[in-house]
Enzyme design. Structure first.
Site, PDB file in Angstrom:
ATOM      1  N   ASN A  72       0.829  -1.218   0.000  1.00  0.00           N
ATOM      2  CA  ASN A  72       0.000   0.000   0.000  1.00  0.00           C
ATOM      3  C   ASN A  72       0.854   1.255   0.000  1.00  0.00           C
ATOM      4  O   ASN A  72       0.672   2.157   0.819  1.00  0.00           O
ATOM      5  CB  ASN A  72      -0.939   0.010   1.213  1.00  0.00           C
ATOM      6  CG  ASN A  72      -1.943  -1.121   1.161  1.00  0.00           C
ATOM      7  OD1 ASN A  72      -2.523  -1.397   0.118  1.00  0.00           O
ATOM      8  ND2 ASN A  72      -2.137  -1.785   2.291  1.00  0.00           N
ATOM      9  N   ARG A  77       7.906   7.032  -1.688  1.00  0.00           N
ATOM     10  CA  ARG A  77       7.910   6.718  -0.249  1.00  0.00           C
ATOM     11  C   ARG A  77       8.675   5.421   0.022  1.00  0.00           C
ATOM     12  O   ARG A  77       9.359   5.301   1.041  1.00  0.00           O
ATOM     13  CB  ARG A  77       6.474   6.611   0.257  1.00  0.00           C
ATOM     14  CG  ARG A  77       6.374   6.630   1.764  1.00  0.00           C
ATOM     15  CD  ARG A  77       5.081   7.244   2.252  1.00  0.00           C
ATOM     16  NE  ARG A  77       4.981   7.141   3.703  1.00  0.00           N
ATOM     17  CZ  ARG A  77       4.323   6.195   4.338  1.00  0.00           C
ATOM     18  NH1 ARG A  77       3.687   5.262   3.645  1.00  0.00           N
ATOM     19  NH2 ARG A  77       4.269   6.169   5.654  1.00  0.00           N
ATOM     20  N   LYS A 173       1.419 -11.579  -4.879  1.00  0.00           N
ATOM     21  CA  LYS A 173       2.095 -10.636  -5.776  1.00  0.00           C
ATOM     22  C   LYS A 173       3.512 -10.330  -5.294  1.00  0.00           C
ATOM     23  O   LYS A 173       4.472 -10.361  -6.084  1.00  0.00           O
ATOM     24  CB  LYS A 173       1.302  -9.340  -5.886  1.00  0.00           C
ATOM     25  CG  LYS A 173       1.979  -8.302  -6.771  1.00  0.00           C
ATOM     26  CD  LYS A 173       1.396  -6.924  -6.587  1.00  0.00           C
ATOM     27  CE  LYS A 173       2.255  -5.877  -7.248  1.00  0.00           C
ATOM     28  NZ  LYS A 173       1.811  -4.508  -6.981  1.00  0.00           N
ATOM     29  N   PRO A 190       4.039 -11.525 -11.478  1.00  0.00           N
ATOM     30  CA  PRO A 190       3.367 -10.741 -10.427  1.00  0.00           C
ATOM     31  C   PRO A 190       2.085 -10.125 -10.994  1.00  0.00           C
ATOM     32  O   PRO A 190       2.122  -9.453 -12.025  1.00  0.00           O
ATOM     33  CB  PRO A 190       4.394  -9.659 -10.076  1.00  0.00           C
ATOM     34  CG  PRO A 190       5.704 -10.166 -10.614  1.00  0.00           C
ATOM     35  CD  PRO A 190       5.360 -10.972 -11.814  1.00  0.00           C
ATOM     36  N   ASP A 192      -1.249  -7.718 -10.400  1.00  0.00           N
ATOM     37  CA  ASP A 192      -2.087  -6.756  -9.693  1.00  0.00           C
ATOM     38  C   ASP A 192      -3.226  -6.382 -10.628  1.00  0.00           C
ATOM     39  O   ASP A 192      -3.406  -7.005 -11.678  1.00  0.00           O
ATOM     40  CB  ASP A 192      -1.282  -5.533  -9.254  1.00  0.00           C
ATOM     41  CG  ASP A 192      -0.619  -4.816 -10.429  1.00  0.00           C
ATOM     42  OD1 ASP A 192      -0.933  -5.140 -11.599  1.00  0.00           O
ATOM     43  OD2 ASP A 192       0.205  -3.918 -10.193  1.00  0.00           O
ATOM     44  N   HIS A 194      -3.551  -3.902 -12.578  1.00  0.00           N
ATOM     45  CA  HIS A 194      -3.064  -3.434 -13.875  1.00  0.00           C
ATOM     46  C   HIS A 194      -2.732  -4.607 -14.787  1.00  0.00           C
ATOM     47  O   HIS A 194      -3.108  -4.618 -15.973  1.00  0.00           O
ATOM     48  CB  HIS A 194      -1.824  -2.551 -13.686  1.00  0.00           C
ATOM     49  CG  HIS A 194      -2.061  -1.349 -12.833  1.00  0.00           C
ATOM     50  ND1 HIS A 194      -2.833  -0.286 -13.238  1.00  0.00           N
ATOM     51  CD2 HIS A 194      -1.642  -1.040 -11.589  1.00  0.00           C
ATOM     52  CE1 HIS A 194      -2.870   0.629 -12.292  1.00  0.00           C
ATOM     53  NE2 HIS A 194      -2.160   0.196 -11.267  1.00  0.00           N
TER      54      HIS A 194
END
Length: 291
Positions: A72, A77, A173, A190, A192, A194
């Site tokens: 998340n 970051r 993932k 992986p 997700d 997208h």
């Protein structure tokens, strides 16, 4: 051709083998790109516009910790967290224009020095600090960093995914990301939302994935299997090239018809989501009225 410049290295040390291993330069891209282009017309167009996309082979322990930070989160970051972990627990390597670069700490160092409180306050990890602390303790119980290195010898990406998923904060993932980018699992995919959408848009001829309401474990596996059925070699690398092509920073180099197709599909999906959101309250009101 891959160009590089060494900023600092011990005397009489050839850095080439290190770079060859990290960037997997002994795996030639051209034959793979040609093979993928025969298997997928869309990738054929993308490969001409975005040549040279490689999958790195990172240190498995550093890769695991890095993806624990990705939960998340966004790239700036994540970068800040990893920089703070290096600065807090690593060793100084060199100074460039007043900025000191640090090594990534070992498992032994983190076990000895890291605390949940410091990871939260000094490194900004938040709730992810708990995942890191629990994962390094489990890894030590399993045999240390050599446990991760040994996963490179396993041929089945599903088995590697299962072994990595036992670490706290590691889902399917993240496990496949670690497998692809550090454990030689060239067919790990992986997935997700997208990647799921890429599969729906470009490869889901029967429409089975389009009807799914969420990315369940079954759908996750179907998406990965679909990519592996399309690309006979290094499916994980092909997947990475397709993923890169979806990033906004590469839109300018893609053919206009591909960009238009992406935008159109995205608009259709957004309209579907909007329709579902608007339909749900109506159904709730109907059920309350009928009651």
């Amino acid at each position: 051709t891959t160009l590089f410049r060494v900023l600092k290295a011990p005397d009489n040390v050839d850095i080439r083998p290190v770079l060859e291993d990290y960037f997997q330069l002994k795996t030639p891209l051209m034959p793979l790109s040609q093979q993928w282009s025969q298997e997928c017309q869309r990738l054929s167009q993308i490969a001409k516009c975005i040549p040279g996309v490689r999958v790195i082979q990172q240190d498995p322990f550093e890769c695991l910790i890095s993806f624990l930070c990705s939960s998340n989160n966004n790239i700036p970051r994540i970068t800040q967290m990893l920089t703070a972990i290096r600065r807090t627990y690593g060793s100084p390597l060199l100074n460039i224009s007043g900025t000191t670069l640090y090594s990534f700490p070992s498992l032994a160092t983190l076990l000895e020095e890291a605390t949940d409180a410091d990871l939260r306050t000094k490194c900004g990890m938040g709730y992810r600090a708990k995942y890191l602390m629990q994962s390094i303790q489990l890894l030590e119980e399993l045999g240390g960093e050599s446990y991760l290195q040994a996963l490179r010898s396993i041929d089945d990406p599903t088995e590697v995914q299962e072994k990595l998923s036992q670490f706290h904060g590691v889902g399917r993932k993240v496990a496949d990301c670690v497998a692809l980018f550090s454990l030689c699992q060239i067919d790990a995919i992986p997935v997700d939302t997208h990647v799921w959408n890429i599969a729906i848009r470009d490869y889901d001829e029967k429409g089975a994935l389009r009807e799914a309401k969420s990315l369940t474990p079954t759908i996750y596996k179907k998406v990965g299997d679909l990519f592996r059925s399309v690309f006979s070699q290094y499916a994980g690398w092909a997947h990475s090239l397709l993923f890169v092509a979806e990033l906004p920073s590469f839109r300018a180099v893609l053919p206009e018809d591909l960009v238009e197709e992406m935008d159109k599909f995205r608009e259709i999906e957004q309209e579907k989501k909007k329709a579902k959101r608007e339909k749900k309250p109506a159904n709730d009101d109907d059920s309350m009225s009928s009651g």
